[in-house]
Design an enzyme around this catalytic site. Structure first.
Site, PDB file in Angstrom:
ATOM      1  N   ASP A   1       1.134   0.127   2.642  1.00 58.04           N
ATOM      2  CA  ASP A   1       1.722  -0.855   1.783  1.00 58.04           C
ATOM      3  C   ASP A   1       0.784  -2.177   1.457  1.00 58.04           C
ATOM      4  O   ASP A   1       0.173  -2.670   2.526  1.00 58.04           O
ATOM      5  CB  ASP A   1       2.953  -1.453   2.762  1.00 58.04           C
TER       6      ASP A   1
ATOM      7  N   GLU B   1      -0.736   1.578  -1.912  1.00 54.47           N
ATOM      8  CA  GLU B   1       0.311   1.037  -2.926  1.00 54.47           C
ATOM      9  C   GLU B   1      -0.517  -0.549  -3.264  1.00 54.47           C
ATOM     10  O   GLU B   1      -0.531  -1.540  -2.421  1.00 54.47           O
ATOM     11  CB  GLU B   1       1.458   0.510  -1.869  1.00 54.47           C
TER      12      GLU B   1
HETATM   13  C1  GLC Z   1       5.379  -3.806  -0.957  1.00 49.95           C
HETATM   14  C2  GLC Z   1       6.675  -3.175  -0.867  1.00 49.95           C
HETATM   15  C3  GLC Z   1       7.711  -4.224  -1.552  1.00 49.95           C
HETATM   16  C4  GLC Z   1       7.365  -5.421  -0.460  1.00 49.95           C
HETATM   17  C5  GLC Z   1       6.093  -5.685  -0.046  1.00 49.95           C
HETATM   18  C6  GLC Z   1       5.960  -6.740   1.185  1.00 49.95           C
HETATM   19  O1  GLC Z   1       4.954  -4.037  -2.401  1.00 49.95           O
HETATM   20  O2  GLC Z   1       6.643  -2.185  -1.861  1.00 49.95           O
HETATM   21  O3  GLC Z   1       9.088  -3.753  -1.403  1.00 49.95           O
HETATM   22  O4  GLC Z   1       8.446  -6.515  -0.831  1.00 49.95           O
HETATM   23  O5  GLC Z   1       5.248  -4.819   0.086  1.00 49.95           O
HETATM   24  O6  GLC Z   1       5.758  -5.681   2.121  1.00 49.95           O
END
Ligand code: GLC
Length: 650
Positions: free
Chosen positions: A284, A326
């Site tokens: 993430d 991500e």
């Molecule tokens: C990522 C997740 C999102 C979250 C962010 C902070 O982008 O997909 O939902 O708010 O990380 O953890």
């Protein structure tokens, strides 16, 4: 690579390992460690080489990798070996994923096993279980504020339930994807609690400052992620008497990767979950891992070094595990998360193609493919043994993060075009799309959009109006978008109830912990009774679900849809069409010609335009998706509004 300094260091580290580690059979571990050690040592040195305790930290690192290996089950090791042999296994077209919230899709982890039939019915064989680790009630950011990285949130189950579902998935050939939230912890995590209590050792796990001088310097370059609810990137903590960096919500404390202990702890967490049966880790918010004053604190070179180090270490212990980056960042930055200056991926094997996602939504709003074509053309090429996650919707908002140069190249002004998109999806022009504006930043004018796939393409409003024509058009758009992500190259990732046409869910408004975050509008709980309508011919659910099911099963049969950088974008001379060719990596003569009409009106595909790509305008074509022959006349094929074809010569 053999290099004397790192090799002699490795020998001395192995001599220093704790006796209980030395006694184990670590044959495979040692061969991999030998192969990767030069890279691991170099990366660790680039990041932490200046520290006095560098060598002691290196020993810790190797011990953590060895411990991870000792706890690796025979079954997991067997998978590691198979995947090492068949190392391109995940590039196959047979994979189709779905992302879901455990308690939105099922009652809990145990109940998720009852949904395996649904995955099989649709053809899903990768399931991303959204965050399920312990997090504080009401301050969880949908599970992305973790208070214990080794514990399942008791509201969805426990570790035993997790092991059971991972066994069940494996039995049914479903890969399990789990989030690893690398960038931050909840402010209720044990480390944060100790830091608040004044423990300096744990304060060094975070970025904390006694006054505003450093935070102010940081702020100059840093954008805001949640400007409406959490302006600024620092939060004052009264207990600690210090400012702490909180890029996301004020309760999400950013970890300090300049401290090697943080890296080692997080590596141990990755290996812990690898040993619980996870196949793929979704890392993430990876763009944010390294913070440097004067920069945006995103996409920093050292963030990449951390990911490379994580990959190299994970390859020693659990080489069968894949990483998803991500990184929802500028198109030119995304591909760097596969690893730069490399041939095969050396950071993450998979990355979200957020550029394609945003471009597809541009196509829906403008009904043309000008920017879509331009944006795809500028996507940097991808490494071998690396693939995209192609998606239309996910649990987050849609940001229109295309490249300003691409927007300019097709004749729009970047700022006003983005404003147009936000206005379009929030229903300013007509109230067909039911998007909600997310995090408008008055200073920069930026804003993003929330809403479910079905509601954004107008199904919600069409159903309300009972207008059959609009219902058909909305369903057509759902299928059009999915047809592109299924054929583009990469692993298509469906979201939650999208194959059932789930609409916006406004119930979040009455929950005080969600009301300020309208991403909850597209995080609906599935109503399984209603989902039964997917078996009732003529229902909206059945029309969408059966088409998606068909698309998935056909995708799996088309070798040209495997992702070996075997896509060629074609210029159609028609601004409403997206056209690309997919080639079978093993037999180049076997091609599939994908064409999608983003307009509501009929458009003509002139095959003559593609002579130079080896498309024969006089050949007979068949659409692999419908099995039908499109009507051809004089080298032309007509596509109705919102129609797509997967054409091949008959
Ligand atoms: C990522 C997740 C999102 C979250 C962010 C902070 O982008 O997909 O939902 O708010 O990380 O953890």
């Amino acid at each position: 690579m053999y290099e004397q300094i790192s090799h002699s260091l490795l020998n001395s580290i192995l001599d220093d390992l704790r006796p209980e580690i030395r006694r184990q059979d670590l044959r495979h571990f040692y061969t991999r460690l030998g192969a990767n050690f030069y890279a691991i040592h170099s990366l660790f040195r680039s990041l932490y080489g200046e520290r006095q305790d560098f060598r002691a930290q290196m020993v810790q690192l190797v011990e953590r990798m060895a411990e991870g290996y000792i706890f690796r089950s025979e079954e997991s090791e067997r998978l590691d070996m198979n995947r090492e042999k068949d190392h391109n296994w995940f590039l196959s077209q047979k994979w189709v994923g779905m992302a879901l919230y455990t308690n939105g899709f099922a009652d809990n982890l145990a109940d998720l096993a009852n949904k395996i039939g649904y995955f099989q019915e649709l053809g899903i064989n990768i399931v991303h279980i959204m965050p399920i680790l312990s997090c504080p009630v009401g301050k969880s950011d949908g599970g992305y504020a973790i208070s214990n990285f080794r514990e399942i949130d008791s509201r969805v189950g426990n570790l035993h339930d997790f092991q059971k579902i991972s066994e069940q998935f494996r039995k049914h050939d479903i890969l399990l994807v789990l989030d690893i939230v690398l960038n931050h912890t909840s402010d209720e995590h044990e480390w944060a609690l100790k830091a608040k209590a004044g423990d300096l050792h744990f304060q060094d796990y975070y970025l904390t400052f006694e006054d505003r001088s450093v935070p102010d310097a940081f702020e100059q370059g840093m954008p805001e992620v949640f400007p409406e609810t959490d302006p600024g990137n620092f939060t004052w903590n009264g207990e600690m008497g210090r400012w702490v960096m909180t890029v996301f919500h004020d309760y999400q404390w950013d970890l300090n990767y300049a401290n090697p202990e943080v890296f080692i702890e997080m590596l141990a967490i990755v290996l812990f979950w690898a040993n619980q049966g996870v196949d793929v880790m979704r890392l993430d918010a990876v763009a944010f891992l390294w913070k440097k004053i004067g920069s945006t604190c995103q996409n920093e070179r050292k963030a990449h070094l951390i990911l490379q180090l994580l990959k190299d270490c994970c390859q020693v212990t659990a080489p069968g595990i894949l990483f998803i980056a991500e990184a929802i960042v500028a198109p030119s930055e995304i591909t760097k998360y596969f690893g730069e200056d490399a041939i095969i991926a050396k950071e993450c094997e998979i990355a979200y193609n957020s550029t394609l996602m945003a471009l597809l939504w541009d196509g829906i709003a403008t009904k043309n493919t000008k920017l879509l074509n331009e944006g795809i053309k500028s996507l940097p090429s991808k490494l071998d043994r690396a693939t995209w996650l192609t998606y239309v919707r996910c649990h987050d908002d849609i940001g229109f993060g295309f490249d300003d140069r691409d927007i300019g190249a097709v004749g729009y002004d970047p700022h006003s075009h983005r404003m147009f998109l936000v206005d379009y999806f929030s229903g300013k022009y007509d109230n067909a799309p039911r998007g909600l504006v997310f995090m408008r930043n008055d200073q920069t004018g930026d804003a993003r959009i929330c809403g479910s796939l079905a509601s954004l393409v107008g199904l919600e409003s069409a159903l309300e109006a009972g207008d059959q024509g609009s219902i058909n058009r909305a369903i057509g758009k759902i299928l059009l978008l999915n047809a592109v992500i299924m054929s583009f190259g990469g692993i298509p990732l469906l979201y939650n109830g999208d194959a059932l046409g789930i609409l916006n869910d406004y119930s979040y408004i009455s929950d005080p912990s969600k009301v300020n975050d309208n991403r909850w509008v597209h995080r609906a709980k599935i109503d399984w009774q209603k989902a039964e309508l997917r078996h009732q011919p003529g229902s909206v659910e059945c029309r969408i679900f059966s088409a998606m099911k068909r698309m998935i099963s056909i995708r799996k049969e088309i070798a040209a849809f495997a992702d070996f950088n075997n896509r060629e974008l074609l210029h159609a001379d028609n601004e409403h069409l997206l056209c690309f060719l997919r080639l079978n990596p093993l037999r180049n003569t076997e091609k599939v010609f994908v064409v999608a009409n983003f307009d509501d009106q009929t458009q003509i595909l002139e095959l003559e335009k593609f002579n130079r790509y080896g498309i024969n305008p006089r050949a007979n074509y068949i659409d692999l998706y419908s099995g039908a022959k499109p009507s051809q006349h004089d080298g032309c094929i007509a596509l109705k509004g919102g129609q797509f074809y997967w054409l091949t010569e008959h």
